[in-house]
Design an enzyme around this catalytic site. Structure first.
Site, short mmCIF file in Angstrom:
data_model
loop_
_atom_site.label_atom_id
_atom_site.label_comp_id
_atom_site.label_asym_id
_atom_site.label_seq_id
_atom_site.Cartn_x
_atom_site.Cartn_y
_atom_site.Cartn_z
N HIS A 56 2.35 4.63 0.46
CA HIS A 56 2.88 3.31 0.83
C HIS A 56 4.04 3.09 -0.13
CE1 HIS A 56 1.70 -1.19 1.73
NE2 HIS A 56 3.00 -1.10 1.44
N GLN A 88 8.71 7.02 -6.47
CA GLN A 88 8.29 8.39 -6.19
C GLN A 88 8.11 8.46 -4.67
OE1 GLN A 88 6.57 9.82 -10.16
NE2 GLN A 88 4.95 8.53 -9.33
N HIS A 131 6.53 2.07 -2.78
CA HIS A 131 6.43 1.10 -3.89
C HIS A 131 7.43 1.43 -4.97
CE1 HIS A 131 3.50 4.36 -4.52
NE2 HIS A 131 3.74 4.24 -5.82
N HIS A 187 8.16 1.09 -8.92
CA HIS A 187 7.58 0.83 -10.25
C HIS A 187 8.63 0.07 -11.07
CE1 HIS A 187 4.24 3.91 -10.15
NE2 HIS A 187 5.01 4.38 -9.18
#
Ligand code: AMW
Length: 150
Positions: A94, A83, A96, A98
């Site tokens: 930050h 996202q 990332h 998933h």
């Protein structure tokens, strides 16, 4: 020493892999068993902010971690999701990735996983009472860490 994940300070006990430029941690609120996160060590907000070597490392770690969580949590597929920005549902500023192990029939409608991802950490839903304990997260991280040792 702790790891920075946006505004959060992450204890080493919940981090199960660290490379030169990235780290992987267990989720305090997994959408499915084995839902983990991979982040660059440098706390930048958007994917476009990463340097080429950070992109390469982030995706190599994503590939290694995906293989391990799919096996460990008896998945048969993986959903990878990023996202990238608030309108895309990003809550932690930050970068990332998933990683979510998938199984036949885990969601009535396959793409409902994206609805769950969208809402699981939104304010009304994301109360401390809904988070896993640090002990449970550290225990999961210890098991996953062992896959990357030796
Ligand atoms: W994003 O909506 O920004 O794409 O996803 C943030 C993710 O980080 C969510 O899955 C959320 O549960 C997880 N998360 C947020 N804070 C922590 C934390 N302190 N430890 C572990 N996972 C966290």
């Amino acid at each position: 020493m702790s790891f920075r994940f946006g505004q959060h300070l992450i204890k080493p006990s919940v981090v199960f892999l660290k490379t030169e430029l990235s780290f992987a941690l267990v989720n305090r609120k997994p959408v499915v068993p084995g839902h983990v996160l991979v982040c660059p060590l440098r706390p930048v907000e958007r994917f476009r902010d990463l340097r080429p070597e950070e992109v390469a490392d982030l995706f190599q770690v994503t590939q290694r971690v995906g293989t391990v969580v799919e096996r460990h949590f008896q998945g048969t597929s993986l959903t990878f999701s990023m996202q990238d920005g608030p309108e895309a549902g990003q809550t932690v500023k930050h970068v990332h990735v998933h990683i979510l192990p998938r199984k036949a029939g885990d969601f009535h409608k396959n793409d409902s996983i994206y609805d769950e991802l969208e809402k699981h950490d939104k304010e009304e839903e994301d109360t401390p009472a809904s988070w896993r304990s640090e002990e449970e997260m550290a225990a999961e991280a210890a098991v996953l860490r062992a896959y990357f040792q030796g």
